[in-house]
Design an enzyme around this catalytic site. Structure first.
Site, PDB file in Angstrom:
ATOM      1  N   GLU A   1     -11.490   6.021   5.197  1.00  0.00           N
ATOM      2  CA  GLU A   1     -10.799   6.863   6.182  1.00  0.00           C
ATOM      3  C   GLU A   1     -11.717   7.134   7.373  1.00  0.00           C
ATOM      4  OE1 GLU A   1      -7.748   7.499   6.250  1.00  0.00           O
ATOM      5  OE2 GLU A   1      -6.980   7.427   4.209  1.00  0.00           O
TER       6      GLU A   1
ATOM      7  N   TYR B   1       0.840  -1.193   0.000  1.00  0.00           N
ATOM      8  CA  TYR B   1       0.000   0.000   0.000  1.00  0.00           C
ATOM      9  C   TYR B   1       0.878   1.247   0.000  1.00  0.00           C
ATOM     10  CZ  TYR B   1      -3.232   3.578   1.661  1.00  0.00           C
ATOM     11  OH  TYR B   1      -3.954   4.732   1.805  1.00  0.00           O
TER      12      TYR B   1
ATOM     13  N   TRP C   1      -4.766   1.986  10.258  1.00  0.00           N
ATOM     14  CA  TRP C   1      -5.115   1.833   8.853  1.00  0.00           C
ATOM     15  C   TRP C   1      -4.971   0.391   8.386  1.00  0.00           C
ATOM     16  CZ3 TRP C   1      -8.047   3.682   5.381  1.00  0.00           C
ATOM     17  CH2 TRP C   1      -7.859   3.369   4.029  1.00  0.00           C
TER      18      TRP C   1
END
Length: 202
Positions: A51, A29, A59
Site C-alpha cells: 500500500e 483481486y 493499485w
C-alpha cells in the site's frame, strides 16, 4: 500469487464495484481478496508495504508486480527484510520487477527493522495493533464509489499509532487503503456480488 495464466478467469456475469474494471487480475483481486479479513504480522507487513508503494500510483500497477515484490523482498518475511543492507538497496533499485522508488524501498527496510524488534518480542503485535482500529460496522453499505472516504477518524488514528512505533509511509490514506484491503472495513458497494457473500478470515 499464482500466475494468472494458471487460474480460471473470473466470472463475467457478476456485478462488481466499478474500480475492478475489466482486467481479469483486478477482478480476481476484487473477488477473492479485497475486504476479506487478513491476519498475521507477515501478511500485514506485506500489505502495508505494498500500500505504501502504491501511494501516487494505481493499485493495478502494484498488483501486476506483486510477484516481483515478493521475490525482491524475500516473501516479506520481516526478519529477512530487516537484515537487508546497502547491497540489497542497490539490488532493489535495479529491479525492474518492482517500483524502483528509493524512499519507499528504504522505508520498507526500515519498517521491517522496527517490526522485527517489536514482533520478535511480541508475536502478533502488528496484527493486534492494526485490528484494534477496526471501526464499528456501518448501518448501511455505500451505494457508489463516491460515498467511500479516502480516510477516516480510525485510519488517522491508525496512521498515528504506526508512526509512533517508528514506521514510515503510513499516512491516513494509506492506512485506510490497508483497512479496506485487509478487511477491517467492507467497502463493497450495494449491488456488488461480494456485498452478499461471506468469506472466512485468512
Amino acid at each position: 500469487m499464482t500466475d494468472s495464466a494458471e487460474l480460471a478467469p473470473p466470472a463475467t456475469d457478476r456485478p462488481r464495484c466499478g474500480w475492478a474494471g475489466n482486467d481479469p487480475l483486478y477482478q480476481r483481486y476484487h473477488d477473492d481478496e479485497w475486504g476479506v479479513p487478513l491476519h498475521g504480522d507477515r501478511a500485514l507487513f506485506e500489505k502495508l508495504s505494498l500500500e505504501a508503494f502504491q501511494s501516487g500510483l494505481s493499485w493495478i500497477t502494484i498488483l501486476r508486480r506483486r510477484d516481483g515484490f515478493r521475490d525482491a523482498f524475500a516473501g516479506f518475511e520481516i526478519d529477512r527484510v530487516a537484515a537487508f543492507d546497502d547491497r540489497d538497496v542497490e539490488r532493489l533499485l535495479g529491479d525492474a520487477g518492482i517500483i524502483r522508488n528509493g524512499a519507499k524501498v528504504e522505508a520498507t527496510i526500515a519498517n521491517a527493522r522496527v517490526l522485527n524488534e517489536w514482533t520478535s518480542a511480541e508475536p502478533g503485535a502488528l496484527d493486534a495493533l492494526i485490528w484494534s482500529f477496526q471501526p464499528p460496522a456501518r448501518d448501511r453499505r455505500p451505494d457508489s464509489l463516491s460515498e467511500i472516504p479516502a480516510q477516516t477518524d480510525e485510519s488517522r488514528a491508525l496512521a498515528r499509532a504506526l508512526k509512533d512505533r517508528g514506521l514510515r509511509f503510513v499516512g491516513p490514506t494509506t492506512a485506510y487503503a490497508l483497512m479496506q484491503s485487509a478487511g477491517l472495513v467492507d467497502d463493497h458497494v450495494s449491488g456488488c456480488w461480494r456485498a452478499q457473500a461471506e468469506f472466512p478470515a485468512r
